[in-house]
Scaffold this motif. Structure first.
Motif, PDB file in Angstrom:
ATOM      1  N   SER A  14       1.069  -1.301  -0.249  1.00 52.51           N
ATOM      2  CA  SER A  14       0.196   0.092  -0.202  1.00 52.51           C
ATOM      3  C   SER A  14       1.348   1.486  -0.484  1.00 52.51           C
ATOM      4  O   SER A  14       0.354   2.604  -0.789  1.00 52.51           O
ATOM      5  CB  SER A  14      -0.986  -0.170   1.016  1.00 52.51           C
ATOM      6  N   THR A  69       1.690   2.730  -8.452  1.00 53.22           N
ATOM      7  CA  THR A  69       0.813   1.503  -8.857  1.00 53.22           C
ATOM      8  C   THR A  69      -0.519   0.896  -7.682  1.00 53.22           C
ATOM      9  O   THR A  69      -1.341   1.222  -7.549  1.00 53.22           O
ATOM     10  CB  THR A  69       2.122   0.378  -8.576  1.00 53.22           C
ATOM     11  N   ASP A  70      -0.447  -0.359  -8.360  1.00 54.55           N
ATOM     12  CA  ASP A  70      -1.682  -1.008  -7.384  1.00 54.55           C
ATOM     13  C   ASP A  70      -1.462  -2.387  -6.911  1.00 54.55           C
ATOM     14  O   ASP A  70      -1.982  -3.612  -7.630  1.00 54.55           O
ATOM     15  CB  ASP A  70      -2.586  -1.861  -8.697  1.00 54.55           C
ATOM     16  N   TYR A  71      -0.307  -2.821  -6.154  1.00 51.08           N
ATOM     17  CA  TYR A  71       0.161  -3.998  -6.118  1.00 51.08           C
ATOM     18  C   TYR A  71      -1.194  -4.646  -4.324  1.00 51.08           C
ATOM     19  O   TYR A  71      -1.185  -5.982  -4.078  1.00 51.08           O
ATOM     20  CB  TYR A  71       1.728  -3.544  -5.276  1.00 51.08           C
ATOM     21  N   GLU A  72      -1.384  -3.780  -4.071  1.00 52.83           N
ATOM     22  CA  GLU A  72      -1.816  -4.308  -3.052  1.00 52.83           C
ATOM     23  C   GLU A  72      -3.207  -4.618  -3.404  1.00 52.83           C
ATOM     24  O   GLU A  72      -3.339  -5.963  -2.735  1.00 52.83           O
ATOM     25  CB  GLU A  72      -2.118  -2.744  -1.751  1.00 52.83           C
ATOM     26  N   ARG A  73      -3.934  -4.210  -4.415  1.00 54.61           N
ATOM     27  CA  ARG A  73      -5.226  -5.074  -4.710  1.00 54.61           C
ATOM     28  C   ARG A  73      -4.892  -5.984  -5.811  1.00 54.61           C
ATOM     29  O   ARG A  73      -6.085  -7.176  -5.267  1.00 54.61           O
ATOM     30  CB  ARG A  73      -5.969  -4.013  -5.672  1.00 54.61           C
ATOM     31  N   ARG A  74      -3.432  -6.105  -6.139  1.00 60.12           N
ATOM     32  CA  ARG A  74      -3.937  -7.278  -6.838  1.00 60.12           C
ATOM     33  C   ARG A  74      -2.953  -8.566  -6.098  1.00 60.12           C
ATOM     34  O   ARG A  74      -3.434  -9.951  -5.938  1.00 60.12           O
ATOM     35  CB  ARG A  74      -2.246  -7.244  -8.070  1.00 60.12           C
ATOM     36  N   ASP A 133       2.171   2.043  -3.349  1.00 61.64           N
ATOM     37  CA  ASP A 133       1.314   2.231  -4.233  1.00 61.64           C
ATOM     38  C   ASP A 133       0.788   3.943  -4.580  1.00 61.64           C
ATOM     39  O   ASP A 133       0.870   4.105  -5.345  1.00 61.64           O
ATOM     40  CB  ASP A 133       0.078   1.657  -4.345  1.00 61.64           C
TER      41      ASP A 133
END
Length: 552
Positions: free
Chosen positions: A191, A199-204, A194
């Motif tokens: 998070s 970026t969108d690491y947490e969502r992934r 991000d």
């Protein structure tokens, strides 16, 4: 690749250290600072002028509160922290070089680790890591987080290497979730990345419900891919030992974090987290660390050959902070009585020292005493700092168990108390204006508007003119009153230059405490029943005839 909003373009410069030469990640960092440069970089920027003490109550209230954000006095412990962080970041990059292929090798290793399910026994050779860890332990309010923030802010957080089209993240700060577990901490890492890079690491990764080893492998790959310089994990005492599987499992996690993620890690927490690090000492697993820093409170006294004296850190800190007063009598010297009382109430906890000082100034303005005394400090302590009384009592007792028990207490609702004191000051100011205009609020608003347009307006001339305007031309709108008032004021000032007149020195006994420090009425008001003779004797104002007679 889309660039984040805040970044700097890399500019490379040799550091003068052979081991760092040719490494773009290190040569793009700011130069290694000298002790003097560190002090200047960390020091807060508070603007104050002697004339500020003559400003209105409302303006001074804002100036006083600015201390909470702007004041920072570097001490030896802050210099030591900066030196360690500077070394950790640079040493951590030695094993990761953008130009010699070592970074790509680490990326390949990370990829293979993820494919193996994050299990350490994957069959490939490991690049020797130069990452080190450090723990910073101190009670709440000792300045751990704010000091680290200032140290980290001496580095640009995002550096873009244009020739390699690569983004370098010099530091990343993560907070442990309240009552959280290790999985939540891992997600907070993604998070935080991000939030900086978009970026969108947490969502992934959150929806995949990955195991801790798998998440550590992904953190390693992300840290390598973004060339994170140092990872700061704050508030580690929040981690629940029960939900994390106990102290052993938590220690194992942090060791794995340093070894697998491969970036320097700084763990920050209160003494409640100390059992984890004591376990580390007992197990002898300190190969990944460069030690712990335990921040004590500033000591008040120290023993010297000449006897017990004020500790230089406390004396310098209190002397320097004392200069930032916006009180009418704020230029009076700091007495030993006030300094000792200040320490006793704050116990040298930096956050409490500053908050006590700010609240005491607001109280002095609100009560019109316009100076900080031991009595005002005590009243602020009793009324405004109740939430931290157990922690301060524990420090006074010197009992380690009690200190650990209450080490994470905070001064809560400080903003609410500042607002309440501010309202007290405002209501006092407004009452004064309403009395001047007989309750005519429109006239009071016009008065304030004129002062906002020009602070040089003399209230003694302005107030009668406003009263006259509302009496003679009450139908005028405010916008039309302004030029009339301005014209009348100029005429009045030209035709009736201000004359010096004797001011009747009639001050009620209740107001003696608002007088200057050399005024005998003020000295008597501070005698607390001991009598005038004793009061002036304590101040050294009585000539000692006997000593004079014997020639001493």
């Amino acid at each position: 690749m889309q660039l984040p909003k805040h970044y700097v373009l890399a500019v490379y410069k040799d550091t003068g250290v052979r081991q760092y030469r040719g490494n773009p990640f290190i040569e793009a960092l700011p130069p290694i600072l000298t002790v003097e440069q560190v002090g200047l970089s960390l020091k807060g920027n508070v603007q104050i002028e002697a004339s500020d003490r003559l400003a209105g109550q409302k303006a001074r209230m804002h100036m006083v509160v600015s201390l909470l954000d702007d004041y920072f006095q570097p001490l030896s412990q802050h210099i030591q922290l900066e030196e360690r962080i500077a070394m950790m970041i640079r040493r951590g990059y030695v094993g990761r070089n953008l130009s010699d292929g070592s970074l790509n090798r680490r990326l390949q290793e990370g990829y293979e680790l993820i494919k193996a399910g994050g299990i350490k026994s994957a069959t490939f050779s490991s690049e020797k890591t130069t990452a080190r860890s450090m723990s910073l332990i101190g009670i709440s309010g000792s300045g751990k987080s704010s000091s680290l923030k200032r140290v980290l802010e001496t580095y640009p957080q995002v550096i873009y290497h244009e020739s390699a089209n690569f983004i370098q993240l010099t530091y990343l700060k993560v907070e442990c979730p309240s009552d959280g577990d290790l999985e939540s901490l891992c997600l907070n890492f993604f998070s935080a990345v991000d939030a900086i890079l978009g970026t969108d690491y947490e969502r992934r990764y959150a929806k995949q419900r990955l195991s801790v080893p798998k998440m550590l492998a992904l953190m390693r790959q992300t840290a390598t891919n973004r060339a994170i310089g140092v990872l700061v994990i704050d508030e580690i005492q929040r981690l629940s030992q029960v939900r994390s599987g106990g102290k052993e499992q938590m220690l194992e996690f942090f060791v794995e974090l340093v070894n697998q993620v491969g970036v320097p890690v700084v763990l920050v927490g209160t003494p409640k987290a100390r059992p984890i690090f004591e376990l580390e000492l007992q197990s002898g697993r300190r190969s990944a660390g460069i030690g712990s820093i335990y921040w004590e409170t500033i000591p008040q006294k120290m023993k010297t050959k000449e006897g017990v004296q004020d500790h230089p850190n406390w004396k310098n800190f209190s002397n320097n902070l004392w200069k930032y007063q916006w009180l009418l009598y704020g230029n009076e010297p700091l007495t030993d009585e006030v300094r000792d009382c200040w320490y006793d109430l704050s116990q040298g906890v930096l956050d409490i020292v500053v908050k006590l000082f700010v609240l005491a100034q607001l109280r002095a303005i609100a009560t019109k005493r316009e100076r900080i005394t031991a009595a005002i400090l005590k009243s602020v302590y009793e009324q405004e700092l109740k939430p931290v009384h157990p922690m301060l009592a524990a420090i006074r007792s010197g009992n380690p168990d009690l200190i650990i028990k209450y080490s994470d207490l905070r001064v809560i609702d400080i903003e609410r108390r500042l607002l309440e004191l501010g309202e007290l000051i405002l209501s006092s100011s407004q009452k004064k204006e309403q009395d001047a205009f007989g309750g005519n609020q429109e006239a009071a608003r016009l008065y304030n508007l004129m002062l906002q347009l020009d602070e040089q307006y003399d209230p003694e001339l302005l107030i009668p003119l406003i009263k006259r305007l509302f009496k003679e031309q009450p139908e005028l709108k405010t916008v039309h009153m302004l030029p009339v008032l301005s014209e009348w004021y100029s005429e009045q000032k030209a035709s009736h230059p201000k004359k010096e007149k004797a001011i009747a020195n009639k001050i009620s006994r209740n107001e003696w405490r608002t007088l200057g420090g050399e005024d005998l009425r003020y000295i008597f008001s501070e005698s607390e029943g001991s009598g005038m003779y004793a009061a002036i004797q304590r101040r050294g104002l009585i000539f000692n005839l006997e000593d004079w007679a014997v020639g001493t």
